[in-house]
Design a protein around this motif. Structure first.
Motif, mmCIF file in Angstrom:
data_model
loop_
_atom_site.group_PDB
_atom_site.id
_atom_site.type_symbol
_atom_site.label_atom_id
_atom_site.label_comp_id
_atom_site.label_asym_id
_atom_site.label_seq_id
_atom_site.Cartn_x
_atom_site.Cartn_y
_atom_site.Cartn_z
ATOM 1 N N GLN A 1 47.082 38.210 43.722
ATOM 2 C CA GLN A 1 47.931 38.574 42.578
ATOM 3 C C GLN A 1 47.262 39.656 41.739
ATOM 4 N N GLU A 2 45.955 39.504 41.494
ATOM 5 C CA GLU A 2 45.229 40.486 40.697
ATOM 6 C C GLU A 2 45.221 41.856 41.384
ATOM 7 N N MET A 3 44.976 41.862 42.696
ATOM 8 C CA MET A 3 44.989 43.125 43.432
ATOM 9 C C MET A 3 46.381 43.759 43.395
ATOM 10 N N GLU B 1 48.720 43.493 41.192
ATOM 11 C CA GLU B 1 48.985 44.053 39.871
ATOM 12 C C GLU B 1 48.256 45.382 39.672
ATOM 13 N N ARG B 2 47.013 45.458 40.129
ATOM 14 C CA ARG B 2 46.206 46.660 39.930
ATOM 15 C C ARG B 2 46.699 47.854 40.751
ATOM 16 N N THR C 1 53.127 40.713 45.258
ATOM 17 C CA THR C 1 52.057 39.912 45.875
ATOM 18 C C THR C 1 52.262 39.782 47.377
ATOM 19 N N LEU D 1 38.571 38.947 44.157
ATOM 20 C CA LEU D 1 39.827 39.157 43.426
ATOM 21 C C LEU D 1 40.946 38.389 44.117
ATOM 22 N N SER D 2 41.834 37.835 43.318
ATOM 23 C CA SER D 2 42.984 37.142 43.894
ATOM 24 C C SER D 2 43.990 38.174 44.393
#
Length: 152
Positions: free
Chosen positions: A22-24, A26-27, A32, A19-20
């Protein structure tokens, strides 16, 4: 002590370490930069030790799986050091645990087949001085092999 947000990040990384940031972020509801700092802190503290791919052993040609239980004849420093050094030398040994109880050590071993396992036993394990007893249990099929840590 880890905070809830740290555990959320660890849960995500244990499920998919690709996972990037950014993705983490957001979750889990972080910026970031905050997410990056927390993951970096977990790495620096040794909580996150490495990032690896999980490989299917059978599909990679390692279909022979065994659990080996070992009792040492003596527990002198020399015998224990010789045993642990030899275990560390063999890539077939995935895990080795020193335990209490009737057996001193428990090994999880993967090999290509019975011939490779026999070679490991004869050329490796059986040549270690100080072993009193060896019990081998063949794994017929894994029922549960958890790689994700439970939360405390």
């Amino acid at each position: 002590m880890l905070e809830e947000i740290d555990w959320k990040l660890l849960d995500l990384l244990q499920a998919d370490a690709r996972l990037s940031n950014q993705e983490m972020a957001e979750r889990v509801g972080l910026s970031t930069s905050s997410c990056w700092r927390r993951v970096k802190a977990l790495e620096e503290a040794g909580v996150i030790r490495a990032y690896r791919a999980e490989v299917d052993a059978a599909k990679a040609g390692l279909g022979f799986h065994a659990l080996i239980h070992i009792t040492l004849a003596r527990h002198s420093r020399e015998v224990v050091e010789r045993f642990t050094a030899e275990v560390m030398r063999h890539d077939e040994v995935l895990d080795c645990f020193s335990t209490t109880g009737a057996m001193d050590y428990h090994l999880r071993v993967l090999c290509a087949d019975l011939a490779a396992f026999n070679a490991f036993m004869e050329q490796g394990l059986f040549r270690i001085e100080g072993i009193a007893q060896v019990q081998t249990h063949l794994v017929l099929r894994p029922i549960k092999m958890r790689r994700v840590l439970p939360r405390p």
